[in-house]
Design an enzyme around this catalytic site. Structure first.
Site, PDB file in Angstrom:
ATOM      1  N   GLU A   1      -4.597   3.787   6.099  1.00  0.00           N
ATOM      2  CA  GLU A   1      -4.358   3.534   4.670  1.00  0.00           C
ATOM      3  C   GLU A   1      -4.762   4.746   3.824  1.00  0.00           C
ATOM      4  O   GLU A   1      -4.019   5.143   2.929  1.00  0.00           O
ATOM      5  CB  GLU A   1      -5.135   2.283   4.250  1.00  0.00           C
ATOM      6  CG  GLU A   1      -4.777   1.805   2.869  1.00  0.00           C
ATOM      7  CD  GLU A   1      -5.570   0.586   2.445  1.00  0.00           C
ATOM      8  OE1 GLU A   1      -5.414  -0.479   3.064  1.00  0.00           O
ATOM      9  OE2 GLU A   1      -6.344   0.713   1.477  1.00  0.00           O
TER      10      GLU A   1
ATOM     11  N   SER B   1     -10.678  -0.435   3.669  1.00  0.00           N
ATOM     12  CA  SER B   1      -9.866  -0.716   4.867  1.00  0.00           C
ATOM     13  C   SER B   1      -9.261   0.582   5.368  1.00  0.00           C
ATOM     14  O   SER B   1      -8.591   1.283   4.607  1.00  0.00           O
ATOM     15  CB  SER B   1      -8.730  -1.671   4.522  1.00  0.00           C
ATOM     16  OG  SER B   1      -9.256  -2.847   3.973  1.00  0.00           O
TER      17      SER B   1
ATOM     18  N   ARG C   1       0.833  -1.221   0.000  1.00  0.00           N
ATOM     19  CA  ARG C   1       0.000   0.000   0.000  1.00  0.00           C
ATOM     20  C   ARG C   1       0.860   1.259   0.000  1.00  0.00           C
ATOM     21  O   ARG C   1       0.544   2.247   0.689  1.00  0.00           O
ATOM     22  CB  ARG C   1      -0.977   0.022   1.196  1.00  0.00           C
ATOM     23  CG  ARG C   1      -1.933  -1.129   1.243  1.00  0.00           C
ATOM     24  CD  ARG C   1      -2.879  -1.162   0.029  1.00  0.00           C
ATOM     25  NE  ARG C   1      -3.592  -2.423   0.019  1.00  0.00           N
ATOM     26  CZ  ARG C   1      -3.127  -3.524  -0.588  1.00  0.00           C
ATOM     27  NH1 ARG C   1      -2.013  -3.504  -1.284  1.00  0.00           N
ATOM     28  NH2 ARG C   1      -3.813  -4.643  -0.545  1.00  0.00           N
TER      29      ARG C   1
HETATM   30  C1  LIG Z   1     -15.337   0.036  -0.464  1.00  0.00           C
HETATM   31  C2  LIG Z   1     -13.865   0.219  -0.739  1.00  0.00           C
HETATM   32  C3  LIG Z   1     -13.059  -0.899  -0.931  1.00  0.00           C
HETATM   33  C4  LIG Z   1     -11.683  -0.752  -1.190  1.00  0.00           C
HETATM   34  N1  LIG Z   1     -10.937  -1.876  -1.395  1.00  0.00           N
HETATM   35  C5  LIG Z   1      -9.621  -1.762  -1.651  1.00  0.00           C
HETATM   36  C6  LIG Z   1      -8.826  -2.931  -1.883  1.00  0.00           C
HETATM   37  O1  LIG Z   1      -9.323  -4.060  -1.880  1.00  0.00           O
HETATM   38  N2  LIG Z   1      -7.503  -2.763  -2.136  1.00  0.00           N
HETATM   39  C7  LIG Z   1      -6.927  -1.512  -2.178  1.00  0.00           C
HETATM   40  O2  LIG Z   1      -5.718  -1.433  -2.408  1.00  0.00           O
HETATM   41  N3  LIG Z   1      -7.651  -0.394  -1.986  1.00  0.00           N
HETATM   42  C8  LIG Z   1      -8.976  -0.490  -1.715  1.00  0.00           C
HETATM   43  N4  LIG Z   1      -9.731   0.640  -1.493  1.00  0.00           N
HETATM   44  C9  LIG Z   1      -9.082   1.965  -1.521  1.00  0.00           C
HETATM   45  C10 LIG Z   1      -9.213   2.702  -2.894  1.00  0.00           C
HETATM   46  O3  LIG Z   1     -10.184   2.113  -3.685  1.00  0.00           O
HETATM   47  C11 LIG Z   1      -7.884   2.714  -3.661  1.00  0.00           C
HETATM   48  O4  LIG Z   1      -6.869   3.280  -2.886  1.00  0.00           O
HETATM   49  C12 LIG Z   1      -8.000   3.488  -4.985  1.00  0.00           C
HETATM   50  O5  LIG Z   1      -6.837   3.267  -5.758  1.00  0.00           O
HETATM   51  C13 LIG Z   1      -8.186   4.987  -4.783  1.00  0.00           C
HETATM   52  O6  LIG Z   1      -8.483   5.546  -6.054  1.00  0.00           O
HETATM   53  P1  LIG Z   1      -9.143   6.968  -6.217  1.00  0.00           P
HETATM   54  O7  LIG Z   1      -9.153   7.295  -7.672  1.00  0.00           O
HETATM   55  O8  LIG Z   1     -10.450   7.007  -5.541  1.00  0.00           O
HETATM   56  O9  LIG Z   1      -8.078   7.887  -5.464  1.00  0.00           O
HETATM   57  P2  LIG Z   1      -8.351   9.181  -4.572  1.00  0.00           P
HETATM   58  O10 LIG Z   1      -9.006   8.776  -3.309  1.00  0.00           O
HETATM   59  O11 LIG Z   1      -9.000  10.245  -5.369  1.00  0.00           O
HETATM   60  O12 LIG Z   1      -6.847   9.629  -4.255  1.00  0.00           O
HETATM   61  C14 LIG Z   1      -6.024   8.848  -3.418  1.00  0.00           C
HETATM   62  C15 LIG Z   1      -4.610   9.472  -3.413  1.00  0.00           C
HETATM   63  O13 LIG Z   1      -4.036   9.341  -4.707  1.00  0.00           O
HETATM   64  C16 LIG Z   1      -3.726  10.617  -5.262  1.00  0.00           C
HETATM   65  N5  LIG Z   1      -4.049  10.538  -6.689  1.00  0.00           N
HETATM   66  C17 LIG Z   1      -5.256  10.219  -7.229  1.00  0.00           C
HETATM   67  N6  LIG Z   1      -5.174  10.192  -8.571  1.00  0.00           N
HETATM   68  C18 LIG Z   1      -3.887  10.494  -8.886  1.00  0.00           C
HETATM   69  C19 LIG Z   1      -3.183  10.649 -10.116  1.00  0.00           C
HETATM   70  N7  LIG Z   1      -3.770  10.468 -11.308  1.00  0.00           N
HETATM   71  N8  LIG Z   1      -1.863  11.003 -10.060  1.00  0.00           N
HETATM   72  C20 LIG Z   1      -1.231  11.178  -8.875  1.00  0.00           C
HETATM   73  N9  LIG Z   1      -1.858  11.059  -7.677  1.00  0.00           N
HETATM   74  C21 LIG Z   1      -3.168  10.714  -7.686  1.00  0.00           C
HETATM   75  C22 LIG Z   1      -4.592  11.612  -4.505  1.00  0.00           C
HETATM   76  O14 LIG Z   1      -4.023  12.918  -4.487  1.00  0.00           O
HETATM   77  C23 LIG Z   1      -4.619  10.990  -3.124  1.00  0.00           C
HETATM   78  O15 LIG Z   1      -3.433  11.304  -2.434  1.00  0.00           O
HETATM   79  C24 LIG Z   1     -11.106   0.536  -1.246  1.00  0.00           C
HETATM   80  C25 LIG Z   1     -11.931   1.668  -1.064  1.00  0.00           C
HETATM   81  C26 LIG Z   1     -13.294   1.515  -0.812  1.00  0.00           C
HETATM   82  C27 LIG Z   1     -14.158   2.731  -0.644  1.00  0.00           C
END
Ligand SMILES: Cc1cc2nc3c(=O)[nH]c(=O)nc-3n(C[C@H](O)[C@H](O)[C@H](O)COP(=O)(O)OP(=O)(O)OC[C@H]3O[C@@H](n4cnc5c(N)ncnc54)[C@H](O)[C@@H]3O)c2cc1C
Length: 342
Positions: free
Chosen positions: A338, A242, A168
Site C-alpha cells: 500500500e 497497513s 487505495r
Molecule cells: C498508523 C497508520 C494508520 C493508517 N491507517 C490508514 C487507514 O485507515 N486508511 C488509509 O487509507 N490509510 C491509512 N494509513 C496510510 C496513510 O495515513 C495515508 O495514506 C495518508 O493519506 C498519507 O498521508 P501523508 O500526508 O502522510 O502522505 P505521504 O506519506 O507524505 O505521501 C504519500 C504519497 O502521496 C504523495 N503526496 C503527498 N502529498 C501530496 C500532495 N499534496 N499532492 C500530490 N501528492 C502528494 C507523496 O508523494 C507520496 O507518493 C495509515 C498510516 C499509518 C502510519
C-alpha cells in the site's frame, strides 16, 4: 506572502516519515501556496532538480537518499465554502492534518468524516490513495481538488471522475504520480447526516453500549478507541499502517482458496468479487511477530510492518518481499504494497 524561497539542504527525513527510516534530501522547500511551487519551478537551480512531494510521510518507505528537491506541503486553512440543500462543502489546505480536519468539521457541526478519524497524514495526500476506513472512503466525501502541474506550473481543478478513485488508488498513484501537487481539497459532507455503522467493530460498540442511535461525535470517539487499541502509534513504533492492500479476487478464485483454506477471511464485494484479508494470510504463513533485521511484523496485527528501532528502508523491503513470497507460495496471491516505496 513570501517573495523568495527558503531552501534547506541535506535534511534528514527520518523525523518526517512515520516509519522513522533514514533518508537525506538534497534540498527541501516548504510549500505554503501555489505561488511557492511556481517559484521553485522558476528557480534556475531548483527548477532543474527532480521533485518529490512530501505530506506527513505516513505512507512512505524511503529506501535511499533523495537526489531531489522535496516539496513539503504546508498549505493551510479550513473554510466552509458552500451550504447546499444536500451537502456542506468544506475547502481545506493540502498541508492540514487529516485528523485535525475531521475534528475541525465536527467542531463546526459538519459531520461525515468521523469514520475516517485518526488516519495519519495530510489532507493533500488523502486523494492520492483514496484513504478509507470503517466503511467510508475519501471518494464518498469528495467534491473537487486544486493541483499545480510540476512541468507547466499551471493550476487545474479536478472532479471525482477525473481523479479515477479506486481501492487505495487514484490518478495520483498512476499517470499523475509525482507530476502534480495537490494544494487544496474540497470535501462534500452529505445532508442530512446518516451514521455509517455497517462495520463489525462499530456494531460491537452499539451492542456493548446500548447506544443504538449514536451521533457523529460518538462514532468519532468509538473509531478513535478501536484504532488506538489495534494499531501501533507511529510516535512510539515506526510504521506506515497497513503495509499490503487486501487482494480482490473473483468468486471462482475465492472458492478455490476456501477449498484449501476453509478459514480464510473474505468479504463479498458489490460486484460479485471477494476481498481477502491480507493480514489473515500473512498470519497464516507464520509471520506475526517475526523480524528481518530491525524490520518486523507487528505482534497484534500481521498487516502492519514496524520499525523495531534503527531499521532502514532496505530491511523493510526485504521483509515485505519475503512475506509476498510466502503468501504467493501458499495462496497463489501476489500481495501489493500500500505505501509508496521510494
Ligand atoms: C498508523 C497508520 C494508520 C493508517 N491507517 C490508514 C487507514 O485507515 N486508511 C488509509 O487509507 N490509510 C491509512 N494509513 C496510510 C496513510 O495515513 C495515508 O495514506 C495518508 O493519506 C498519507 O498521508 P501523508 O500526508 O502522510 O502522505 P505521504 O506519506 O507524505 O505521501 C504519500 C504519497 O502521496 C504523495 N503526496 C503527498 N502529498 C501530496 C500532495 N499534496 N499532492 C500530490 N501528492 C502528494 C507523496 O508523494 C507520496 O507518493 C495509515 C498510516 C499509518 C502510519
Amino acid at each position: 506572502m513570501r517573495t523568495s524561497i527558503a531552501v534547506e539542504h541535506g535534511t534528514n527525513l527520518k523525523p518526517f516519515n512515520t516509519f522513522g527510516l533514514p533518508c537525506v534530501a538534497q534540498s527541501l522547500v516548504r510549500i505554503t501556496s501555489d505561488a511557492d511551487i511556481r517559484r521553485v519551478l522558476d528557480d534556475p537551480k531548483l527548477g532543474r532538480e527532480p521533485k518529490f512531494i512530501l505530506g506527513g510521510g505516513s505512507n512512505l518507505v524511503l529506501t535511499q537518499d533523495l537526489q531531489a528537491c522535496v516539496l513539503k506541503i504546508e498549505v493551510k486553512g479550513h473554510r466552509l465554502v458552500e451550504t447546499r440543500d444536500d451537502a456542506w462543502i468544506v475547502e481545506v489546505g493540502a498541508g492540514e492534518s487529516w485528523h485535525d480536519t475531521v475534528q475541525w468539521c465536527l467542531d463546526h457541526d459538519l459531520p461525515g468524516l468521523e469514520n475516517m478519524a485518526l488516519i495519519p497524514g495530510t489532507v493533500g495526500a488523502a486523494p492520492v490513495q483514496n484513504i478509507g476506513a470503517y466503511g467510508v472512503e475519501l471518494k464518498d466525501r469528495f467534491e473537487s481538488l486544486d493541483a499545480v502541474d510540476l512541468i507547466t506550473g499551471r493550476g487545474v481543478t479536478l472532479t471525482g471522475p477525473q481523479c479515477h478513485f479506486d481501492y487505495r488508488d487514484s490518478v495520483f498513484k498512476q499517470h499523475l504520480a509525482g507530476k502534480s501537487v495537490i494544494t487544496r481539497v474540497r470535501l462534500r459532507l452529505p445532508r442530512p447526516w446518516q451514521p455509517m455503522l455497517g462495520y463489525l467493530e462499530l456494531e460491537r460498540k452499539v451492542a456493548e453500549t446500548g447506544i443504538t442511535a449514536p451521533d457523529a461525535r460518538q462514532i468519532f470517539e468509538w473509531i478513535c478507541s478501536v484504532r488506538r487499541a489495534k494499531l501501533p502509534d507511529p510516535a512510539v513504533i515506526g510504521n506506515s499502517g497497513s503495509f499490503f492492500k487486501n487482494p480482490v479476487v473473483t468468486a471462482e478464485q475465492c472458492r478455490d482458496i476456501i477449498s484449501r483454506d476453509p478459514e480464510v477471511v473474505h468479504y463479498p464485494m458489490p460486484d460479485g468479487s471477494f476481498k481477502l484479508a491480507a493480514g489473515w494470510m500473512i498470519d497464516a504463513c507464520g509471520w506475526k511477530g517475526k523480524s528481518i533485521g530491525q524490520a518486523g511484523v507487528y505482534e497484534k496485527q500481521a498487516l502492519v510492518l514496524v520499525n523495531r528501532g534503527g531499521a532502514n528502508g532496505a530491511e523493510v523491503v526485504t521483509l515485505a518481499r519475503a512475506i509476498q513470497e510466502s503468501v504467493y507460495g501458499r495462496f497463489g496471491i501476489r500481495l501489493e504494497p500500500e505505501p509508496v516505496v521510494v
